[in-house]
Design a protein around this motif. Structure first.
Motif, PDB file in Angstrom:
ATOM      1  N   SER A   1      28.485 -53.741 -80.706  1.00  0.00           N
ATOM      2  CA  SER A   1      29.163 -54.621 -81.662  1.00  0.00           C
ATOM      3  C   SER A   1      29.073 -54.105 -83.091  1.00  0.00           C
ATOM      4  CB  SER A   1      28.610 -56.046 -81.579  1.00  0.00           C
ATOM      5  OG  SER A   1      27.318 -56.121 -82.152  1.00  0.00           O
ATOM      6  N   VAL A   2      28.052 -53.339 -83.431  1.00  0.00           N
ATOM      7  CA  VAL A   2      27.931 -52.825 -84.800  1.00  0.00           C
ATOM      8  C   VAL A   2      28.466 -51.402 -84.951  1.00  0.00           C
ATOM      9  CG1 VAL A   2      25.973 -54.315 -85.367  1.00  0.00           C
ATOM     10  CG2 VAL A   2      25.552 -52.000 -84.536  1.00  0.00           C
ATOM     11  N   ALA A   3      28.833 -50.768 -83.851  1.00  0.00           N
ATOM     12  CA  ALA A   3      29.321 -49.387 -83.921  1.00  0.00           C
ATOM     13  C   ALA A   3      30.538 -49.234 -84.836  1.00  0.00           C
ATOM     14  CB  ALA A   3      29.606 -48.848 -82.517  1.00  0.00           C
ATOM     15  N   PRO A   4      31.539 -50.138 -84.786  1.00  0.00           N
ATOM     16  CA  PRO A   4      32.676 -49.977 -85.708  1.00  0.00           C
ATOM     17  C   PRO A   4      32.255 -50.067 -87.175  1.00  0.00           C
ATOM     18  CG  PRO A   4      33.253 -51.488 -83.924  1.00  0.00           C
ATOM     19  CD  PRO A   4      31.779 -51.226 -83.827  1.00  0.00           C
ATOM     20  N   LEU A   5      31.319 -50.950 -87.486  1.00  0.00           N
ATOM     21  CA  LEU A   5      30.831 -51.061 -88.860  1.00  0.00           C
ATOM     22  C   LEU A   5      30.159 -49.772 -89.296  1.00  0.00           C
ATOM     23  CD1 LEU A   5      30.112 -52.627 -91.445  1.00  0.00           C
ATOM     24  CD2 LEU A   5      28.078 -53.445 -90.250  1.00  0.00           C
ATOM     25  N   VAL A   6      29.323 -49.231 -88.453  1.00  0.00           N
ATOM     26  CA  VAL A   6      28.626 -47.987 -88.775  1.00  0.00           C
ATOM     27  C   VAL A   6      29.634 -46.869 -89.038  1.00  0.00           C
ATOM     28  CG1 VAL A   6      27.118 -46.189 -87.826  1.00  0.00           C
ATOM     29  CG2 VAL A   6      26.493 -48.597 -87.571  1.00  0.00           C
ATOM     30  N   GLU A   7      30.648 -46.762 -88.199  1.00  0.00           N
ATOM     31  CA  GLU A   7      31.648 -45.716 -88.396  1.00  0.00           C
ATOM     32  C   GLU A   7      32.392 -45.886 -89.714  1.00  0.00           C
ATOM     33  OE1 GLU A   7      32.256 -42.803 -86.820  1.00  0.00           O
ATOM     34  OE2 GLU A   7      30.388 -43.378 -85.841  1.00  0.00           O
ATOM     35  N   GLN A   8      32.744 -47.103 -90.078  1.00  0.00           N
ATOM     36  CA  GLN A   8      33.440 -47.333 -91.341  1.00  0.00           C
ATOM     37  C   GLN A   8      32.552 -46.998 -92.534  1.00  0.00           C
ATOM     38  OE1 GLN A   8      36.683 -48.083 -91.966  1.00  0.00           O
ATOM     39  NE2 GLN A   8      36.907 -47.710 -89.782  1.00  0.00           N
ATOM     40  N   VAL A   9      31.301 -47.396 -92.481  1.00  0.00           N
ATOM     41  CA  VAL A   9      30.388 -47.141 -93.599  1.00  0.00           C
ATOM     42  C   VAL A   9      30.131 -45.649 -93.750  1.00  0.00           C
ATOM     43  CG1 VAL A   9      28.061 -47.544 -94.499  1.00  0.00           C
ATOM     44  CG2 VAL A   9      29.342 -49.428 -93.482  1.00  0.00           C
ATOM     45  N   LYS A  10      30.077 -44.937 -92.650  1.00  0.00           N
ATOM     46  CA  LYS A  10      29.869 -43.483 -92.724  1.00  0.00           C
ATOM     47  C   LYS A  10      30.967 -42.806 -93.533  1.00  0.00           C
ATOM     48  CE  LYS A  10      27.480 -42.305 -88.468  1.00  0.00           C
ATOM     49  NZ  LYS A  10      27.613 -41.591 -87.186  1.00  0.00           N
ATOM     50  N   HIS A  11      32.160 -43.367 -93.510  1.00  0.00           N
ATOM     51  CA  HIS A  11      33.285 -42.722 -94.181  1.00  0.00           C
ATOM     52  C   HIS A  11      33.607 -43.335 -95.544  1.00  0.00           C
ATOM     53  CE1 HIS A  11      33.723 -41.600 -89.925  1.00  0.00           C
ATOM     54  NE2 HIS A  11      33.994 -40.436 -90.462  1.00  0.00           N
ATOM     55  N   LEU A  12      32.734 -44.200 -96.040  1.00  0.00           N
ATOM     56  CA  LEU A  12      32.931 -44.718 -97.396  1.00  0.00           C
ATOM     57  C   LEU A  12      32.786 -43.580 -98.394  1.00  0.00           C
ATOM     58  CD1 LEU A  12      30.885 -48.051 -97.458  1.00  0.00           C
ATOM     59  CD2 LEU A  12      33.363 -47.792 -97.514  1.00  0.00           C
ATOM     60  N   ALA A  13      33.536 -43.638 -99.447  1.00  0.00           N
ATOM     61  CA  ALA A  13      33.439 -42.621-100.488  1.00  0.00           C
ATOM     62  C   ALA A  13      33.077 -43.314-101.794  1.00  0.00           C
ATOM     63  CB  ALA A  13      34.759 -41.884-100.630  1.00  0.00           C
ATOM     64  N   PHE A  14      31.872 -43.046-102.274  1.00  0.00           N
ATOM     65  CA  PHE A  14      31.433 -43.583-103.554  1.00  0.00           C
ATOM     66  C   PHE A  14      31.592 -42.482-104.590  1.00  0.00           C
ATOM     67  CE2 PHE A  14      28.842 -46.064-100.534  1.00  0.00           C
ATOM     68  CZ  PHE A  14      29.280 -47.331-100.881  1.00  0.00           C
ATOM     69  N   TRP A  15      32.282 -42.808-105.660  1.00  0.00           N
ATOM     70  CA  TRP A  15      32.501 -41.824-106.711  1.00  0.00           C
ATOM     71  C   TRP A  15      32.455 -42.544-108.046  1.00  0.00           C
ATOM     72  CZ3 TRP A  15      37.114 -40.786-109.770  1.00  0.00           C
ATOM     73  CH2 TRP A  15      37.022 -39.592-110.492  1.00  0.00           C
ATOM     74  N   ASP A  16      31.615 -42.069-108.915  1.00  0.00           N
ATOM     75  CA  ASP A  16      31.497 -42.668-110.250  1.00  0.00           C
ATOM     76  C   ASP A  16      32.486 -41.967-111.167  1.00  0.00           C
ATOM     77  OD1 ASP A  16      30.800 -43.821-112.609  1.00  0.00           O
ATOM     78  OD2 ASP A  16      28.678 -43.335-112.483  1.00  0.00           O
ATOM     79  N   PHE A  17      33.529 -42.685-111.543  1.00  0.00           N
ATOM     80  CA  PHE A  17      34.596 -42.090-112.350  1.00  0.00           C
ATOM     81  C   PHE A  17      34.243 -41.984-113.824  1.00  0.00           C
ATOM     82  CE2 PHE A  17      35.280 -46.630-111.977  1.00  0.00           C
ATOM     83  CZ  PHE A  17      35.421 -47.020-113.291  1.00  0.00           C
ATOM     84  N   ALA A  18      33.218 -42.721-114.279  1.00  0.00           N
ATOM     85  CA  ALA A  18      32.919 -42.800-115.707  1.00  0.00           C
ATOM     86  C   ALA A  18      32.645 -41.439-116.364  1.00  0.00           C
ATOM     87  CB  ALA A  18      31.753 -43.756-115.954  1.00  0.00           C
ATOM     88  N   PRO A  19      31.832 -40.564-115.780  1.00  0.00           N
ATOM     89  CA  PRO A  19      31.569 -39.289-116.465  1.00  0.00           C
ATOM     90  C   PRO A  19      32.813 -38.415-116.612  1.00  0.00           C
ATOM     91  CG  PRO A  19      29.955 -39.656-114.726  1.00  0.00           C
ATOM     92  CD  PRO A  19      31.010 -40.709-114.578  1.00  0.00           C
ATOM     93  N   TYR A  20      33.814 -38.666-115.816  1.00  0.00           N
ATOM     94  CA  TYR A  20      35.018 -37.843-115.847  1.00  0.00           C
ATOM     95  C   TYR A  20      36.117 -38.452-116.721  1.00  0.00           C
ATOM     96  CZ  TYR A  20      32.424 -36.008-111.949  1.00  0.00           C
ATOM     97  OH  TYR A  20      31.426 -35.506-111.165  1.00  0.00           O
ATOM     98  N   GLN A  21      35.816 -39.588-117.301  1.00  0.00           N
ATOM     99  CA  GLN A  21      36.752 -40.284-118.180  1.00  0.00           C
ATOM    100  C   GLN A  21      38.098 -40.503-117.487  1.00  0.00           C
ATOM    101  OE1 GLN A  21      36.707 -37.891-121.733  1.00  0.00           O
ATOM    102  NE2 GLN A  21      34.708 -38.658-122.328  1.00  0.00           N
ATOM    103  N   VAL A  22      38.007 -40.908-116.241  1.00  0.00           N
ATOM    104  CA  VAL A  22      39.184 -41.209-115.450  1.00  0.00           C
ATOM    105  C   VAL A  22      39.206 -42.705-115.233  1.00  0.00           C
ATOM    106  CG1 VAL A  22      40.292 -40.905-113.203  1.00  0.00           C
ATOM    107  CG2 VAL A  22      39.103 -38.982-114.279  1.00  0.00           C
ATOM    108  N   GLY A  23      40.338 -43.323-115.470  1.00  0.00           N
ATOM    109  CA  GLY A  23      40.464 -44.759-115.241  1.00  0.00           C
ATOM    110  C   GLY A  23      41.009 -45.023-113.850  1.00  0.00           C
ATOM    111  N   PRO A  24      40.310 -45.796-113.066  1.00  0.00           N
ATOM    112  CA  PRO A  24      40.811 -46.081-111.726  1.00  0.00           C
ATOM    113  C   PRO A  24      42.003 -47.033-111.774  1.00  0.00           C
ATOM    114  CG  PRO A  24      38.840 -47.350-112.147  1.00  0.00           C
ATOM    115  CD  PRO A  24      39.027 -46.448-113.328  1.00  0.00           C
TER     116      PRO A  24
END
Length: 91
Positions: A30-53
């Motif tokens: 039951s948690v396998a789909p959640l694990v797969e989705q979280v594995k492919h999350l992409a966290f990126w801090d845009f602030a140092p690059y002065q890019v506005g999301p």
């Protein structure tokens, strides 16, 4: 006579363990789909690059994202730290 009793105890214990394993396998599935989705999350801090999301971005608390990835690493035996979450510059 004692052997029959011991065999009955072992059969009951085996049946109990089989039910427990089946329950644990269902919980894991039951948690396998959640694990797969979280594995492919992409966290990126845009602030140092002065890019506005744009509007497709969502804000994520860095500490909570790190805690989520650490929790995933503990339950999935997966190392989510392949990419770092870069710190936001402080004024």
């Amino acid at each position: 006579m004692a052997d029959d009793k011991e065999l009955d105890v072992l059969r009951r214990e085996n049946a109990l363990l089989r039910r427990r394993i089946a329950r644990l396998e269902r919980e894991l599935a039951s948690v396998a789909p959640l694990v797969e989705q979280v594995k492919h999350l992409a966290f990126w801090d845009f602030a140092p690059y002065q890019v506005g999301p744009d509007e497709s971005w969502g804000a994520v608390d860095r500490g909570k994202a790190a805690a989520l990835m650490a929790a995933l690493a503990r339950i999935d035996h997966w190392n989510p730290w392949g990419t770092t979450i870069e710190p936001r510059p402080r004024p």
